[in-house]
Design a protein around this motif. Structure first.
Motif, PDB file in Angstrom:
ATOM      1  N   GLY A   1      34.938  17.552  -5.527  1.00  0.00           N
ATOM      2  CA  GLY A   1      36.183  16.844  -5.804  1.00  0.00           C
ATOM      3  C   GLY A   1      35.994  15.393  -6.207  1.00  0.00           C
ATOM      4  O   GLY A   1      36.950  14.720  -6.588  1.00  0.00           O
ATOM      5  N   ASN A   2      34.775  14.902  -6.152  1.00  0.00           N
ATOM      6  CA  ASN A   2      34.475  13.513  -6.486  1.00  0.00           C
ATOM      7  C   ASN A   2      34.204  13.395  -7.988  1.00  0.00           C
ATOM      8  O   ASN A   2      33.074  13.263  -8.437  1.00  0.00           O
ATOM      9  CB  ASN A   2      33.285  13.015  -5.664  1.00  0.00           C
ATOM     10  N   GLU A   3      35.281  13.449  -8.776  1.00  0.00           N
ATOM     11  CA  GLU A   3      35.156  13.450 -10.233  1.00  0.00           C
ATOM     12  C   GLU A   3      34.475  12.190 -10.750  1.00  0.00           C
ATOM     13  O   GLU A   3      33.679  12.254 -11.700  1.00  0.00           O
ATOM     14  CB  GLU A   3      36.527  13.632 -10.882  1.00  0.00           C
ATOM     15  N   LEU A   4      34.756  11.046 -10.136  1.00  0.00           N
ATOM     16  CA  LEU A   4      34.124   9.786 -10.536  1.00  0.00           C
ATOM     17  C   LEU A   4      32.605   9.880 -10.380  1.00  0.00           C
ATOM     18  O   LEU A   4      31.843   9.511 -11.272  1.00  0.00           O
ATOM     19  CB  LEU A   4      34.679   8.626  -9.712  1.00  0.00           C
ATOM     20  N   GLY A   5      32.159  10.414  -9.239  1.00  0.00           N
ATOM     21  CA  GLY A   5      30.729  10.568  -8.991  1.00  0.00           C
ATOM     22  C   GLY A   5      30.083  11.546  -9.953  1.00  0.00           C
ATOM     23  O   GLY A   5      29.021  11.266 -10.521  1.00  0.00           O
ATOM     24  N   VAL A   6      30.714  12.695 -10.164  1.00  0.00           N
ATOM     25  CA  VAL A   6      30.159  13.701 -11.072  1.00  0.00           C
ATOM     26  C   VAL A   6      30.007  13.107 -12.473  1.00  0.00           C
ATOM     27  O   VAL A   6      28.955  13.249 -13.110  1.00  0.00           O
ATOM     28  CB  VAL A   6      31.034  14.977 -11.102  1.00  0.00           C
TER      29      VAL A   6
END
Length: 171
Positions: A133-138
């Motif tokens: 769910g961590n789109e920024l990290g991905v």
């Protein structure tokens, strides 16, 4: 070549309490929206607290670094992980930045730091896990050359799981 934005300071036994305080602050600010407060608090205690940091340094050969901004030397976050001799890779367990410092390319600096470390140590790759769910990290890791190589759901106890992608970058 871009100018260096970050400086890395190795965490020692003496500075481990400062790291634990920073970790708790970052985690409590960022993760409740993804994981909920109960799981965030559990994970802080199990993985980011002073006893957890000291245990990982002592028993699992973890190394930690404070990330400082090169312009004024302020602490902007922390990172850590350990060599996996059996796979000839470095496992990046933690890259966490203060809210005000996200989006300033410090994560890219961390990746460059680990690339150099892996080359110095003769490691073939580095890898990490990132919450699905961590789109920024991905996006940040994809932009820095990491590819998703697997997806895992890991039971961490007390009814909590980590639902992550495993991402790897060859060095």
């Amino acid at each position: 070549m871009t100018a260096t934005r970050a400086r890395f300071e190795a965490v020692t036994q003496d500075s481990a309490p400062e790291l634990a305080e920073l970790a708790a602050s970052i985690w409590r600010e960022y993760w409740p929206a993804f994981l909920g407060t109960a799981q965030t608090e559990y994970m802080v205690e199990q993985f980011q607290s002073l006893p957890a940091i000291e245990r990982d340094m002592r028993e699992h050969a973890y190394e930690y670094w404070f990330i400082h901004a090169a312009d004024d030397d302020r602490v902007v976050g922390y990172t850590g992980g350990h060599v996996e001799p059996e796979t000839n890779r470095f496992f990046i367990s933690k890259i966490y930045l203060l809210a005000a410092e996200r989006g300033k390319h410090f994560a890219s600096e961390v990746v460059r730091f680990y690339e150099g470390l892996c080359r110095e140590r003769g490691l073939r790759a580095m890898y990490l896990t990132v919450n699905k769910g961590n789109e920024l990290g991905v996006r940040a890791y994809n932009g820095n050359g990491f590819d998703v190589i697997d997806a895992v759901v890991t039971d961490i106890g007390h009814g909590f799981v980590m639902d992550d992608y495993i991402m790897e970058k060859s060095v």
